[in-house]
Design an enzyme around this catalytic site. Structure first.
Site, mmCIF file in Angstrom:
data_model
loop_
_atom_site.group_PDB
_atom_site.id
_atom_site.type_symbol
_atom_site.label_atom_id
_atom_site.label_comp_id
_atom_site.label_asym_id
_atom_site.label_seq_id
_atom_site.Cartn_x
_atom_site.Cartn_y
_atom_site.Cartn_z
ATOM 1 C CB SER A 279 -0.885 0.013 1.250
ATOM 2 O OG SER A 279 -0.068 0.284 2.376
ATOM 3 C CE LYS A 280 -2.148 6.684 -2.714
ATOM 4 N NZ LYS A 280 -3.343 7.492 -2.523
ATOM 5 N NE ARG A 281 1.090 1.068 6.254
ATOM 6 C CZ ARG A 281 0.657 0.020 6.875
ATOM 7 N NH1 ARG A 281 0.113 0.150 8.025
ATOM 8 N NH2 ARG A 281 0.737 -1.189 6.363
#
Ligand code: GLU
Length: 484
Positions: free
Chosen positions: A255-257
């Site tokens: 994910s973006k994280r």
């Protein structure tokens, strides 16, 4: 001869190009080109709420940079256009097809209000979902017509059976059977008149003659519903190839994280497009010979989709960096110089031979930003501790370095030809004459010139780049520092 295969890459313009989406695009391209088929680009923009300004441009840009050239698409046209769903929607096709299903009893109008739907919410696997209770399936023809005439907002839902099972086939997973009671009556046409992705993808894949549908395995649970639609229309079902999940190193969905979940992130971090394509191809697939460095053409040649993995694949950032280093090593020298120059100039403002420095770092860096920390000493000797003169193997330390540098100084002052070859030969001679070991002299010399334990080259190469005056000044400064 078998008919040409046709695949489609069908992104929704919702933001940056996620690594998973790029992998889908790539696998579709490789499957298609391996078999000499046609690769179609279709923009799926019917979800107006998720639409992000500029995202369509990012899609074109990524396809262009990676070399995934489509044969038909919004920008180049083709026989089954338009290739943008909002444009297809404008002609009313989705509603027409949905009405056909209503006539067949495979779909129905639903006029339930948001308030009523709110009462149908359930928590399944920790997620709140609305499981529709078929309330409107039982409306009479007159009631439906009256509601429509009054302009009541409606959706059209698929009418799925609640008993029995549905089986579909995936090329990798084989036959998958689900209980029909798990098939909710999903919405085909939304109250804004737009089709849902779930409906539009089936209609379009059929109308566009798509033979192979490649997508992430998060769509597996929807596939039985798609197949019921194909069957209701009497259309041929495409071959399905569901690709495994991509996770980060902690085995969570990428994910973006993670900071590197999109194509754009990776380019910003200094990775080469060729590396990214190669790396992404191996996220869930490998060739029979296990070769890891593969150009797009080689990937096309070797891509056998039966070898796609079913288990999740981990995005290994360390491997990505290694792979990028391999691509940099293989890069043409002039191209490397051009691309490396801005990174060298970030830390070196003087007028020195950047070609030589580029050659030093070419086989040593993994990504462009590695350059700065490797060559900054050419600009200025950093602060350092004399303790770095210590080297067990070379039998040197700050104490032994001082007399050696003092002995070397008159020699390097007497040399006029500061080419690496000449400097090296002269110092080698000095080493032999004195009966020293190479490292006993070369280690302290390199530290005196660079202030660093690690440099991408030897002392005489540094001297060649710095020139006589600066080299001597640095050796003198090192002697003074050792004496202090
Ligand atoms: N528009 C969908 C997405 O971007 C495409 C899924 C599919 O390939 O069918 O996720």
């Amino acid at each position: 001869m078998a008919a040409k295969i046709r695949t489609r890459y069908a992104p929704s313009p919702t933001g940056r190009m996620h690594v998973g989406n790029l992998r889908t695009a790539l696998y579709e391209y490789l499957i298609t080109k391996h078999e000499g088929g046609d690769y179609i680009l279709r923009i799926e923009d019917t979800d107006q709420e998720r639409f992000v300004e500029g995202a369509t441009e990012l899609i074109y840009d990524a396809l262009k940079k990676t070399g995934l050239k489509h044969d038909e698409g919004p920008d180049i046209g083709g026989p089954v256009g338009p290739y943008v769903q909002s444009e297809r929607q404008a002609s009313g096709i989705y509603l027409d097809y949905a009405k056909q299903l209503v006539d067949k009893g495979e779909a129905y109008y639903c006029f339930c209000t948001p308030e009523r739907l709110a009462t149908l919410k359930q928590v399944i696997d920790g997620k709140e979902v609305t499981v529709y209770d078929k309330h409107c399936l039982h409306l009479s023809k007159e009631e439906i017509e009256k509601n429509l005439a009054e302009g009541k907002p409606y959706v059209i839902r698929q009418n799925n059976p609640t008993e029995g099972t549905t089986t579909f086939h995936d090329e990798l997973y084989g036959d998958i059977t689900v209980d029909n009671k798990e098939l909710d009556d999903m919405i085909l046409i939304k109250s804004d008149g737009f089709p849902t992705y779930n409906f539009a993808n089936v209609v379009d894949d059929h109308l566009m003659g798509i033979t192979h549908v490649v997508r992430g395995n998060e769509y597996i649970s929807s596939t039985p519903k798609y197949n019921r639609l194909y069957e209701a229309f009497g259309w041929e079902i495409p071959k399905y190839i569901h690709c495994p999940l991509i996770t980060d190193e902690d085995h969570h969905k990428l994910s973006k994280r993670s900071g590197h979940s999109s194509f754009e992130d990776l380019l910003e971090q200094g990775f080469l497009v060729e590396t990214v394509v190669n790396f992404i191809a191996l996220l869930g697939w490998s060739p029979e010979d296990n070769e890891e460095i593969l150009s797009l053409d080689e990937l096309i040649e070797k891509f056998d989709y039966h070898r796609i993995n079913k288990s999740p694949s981990v995005f290994d950032y360390t491997k990505l960096k290694w792979m990028n280093g391999e691509y940099l090593k293989r890069m043409d020298d002039d191209k490397f110089y051009e691309l490396a120059l801005p990174y060298m100039k970030e830390v070196i403002t003087k007028d020195i031979d950047f070609h030589k420095i580029a050659a030093m770092v070419k086989t040593r860096i993994e990504i462009w930003p590695d350059i700065a920390g490797m060559v900054d000493f050419f600009e200025k000797v950093p602060e350092y501790d004399n303790a770095i003169y210590f080297n067990k193997k070379m039998k040197t330390d700050a104490e032994s370095a001082l007399p050696v540098l003092k002995e070397l100084l008159p020699l390097v002052e007497s040399i006029d030809d500061y080419s690496n070859d000449n400097l090296f030969a002269s110092i080698k001679q000095f080493v032999t004459d004195k009966g020293y070991k190479n490292g006993f002299v070369l280690w302290p010399l390199r530290i005196a010139l660079s202030g660093k334990e690690q440099t991408p080259c030897g002392g005489t190469e540094i001297m060649e780049v710095l020139g006589k005056e600066e080299s001597i000044a640095r050796i003198k400064a090192a002697i003074a520092k050792l004496e202090a």
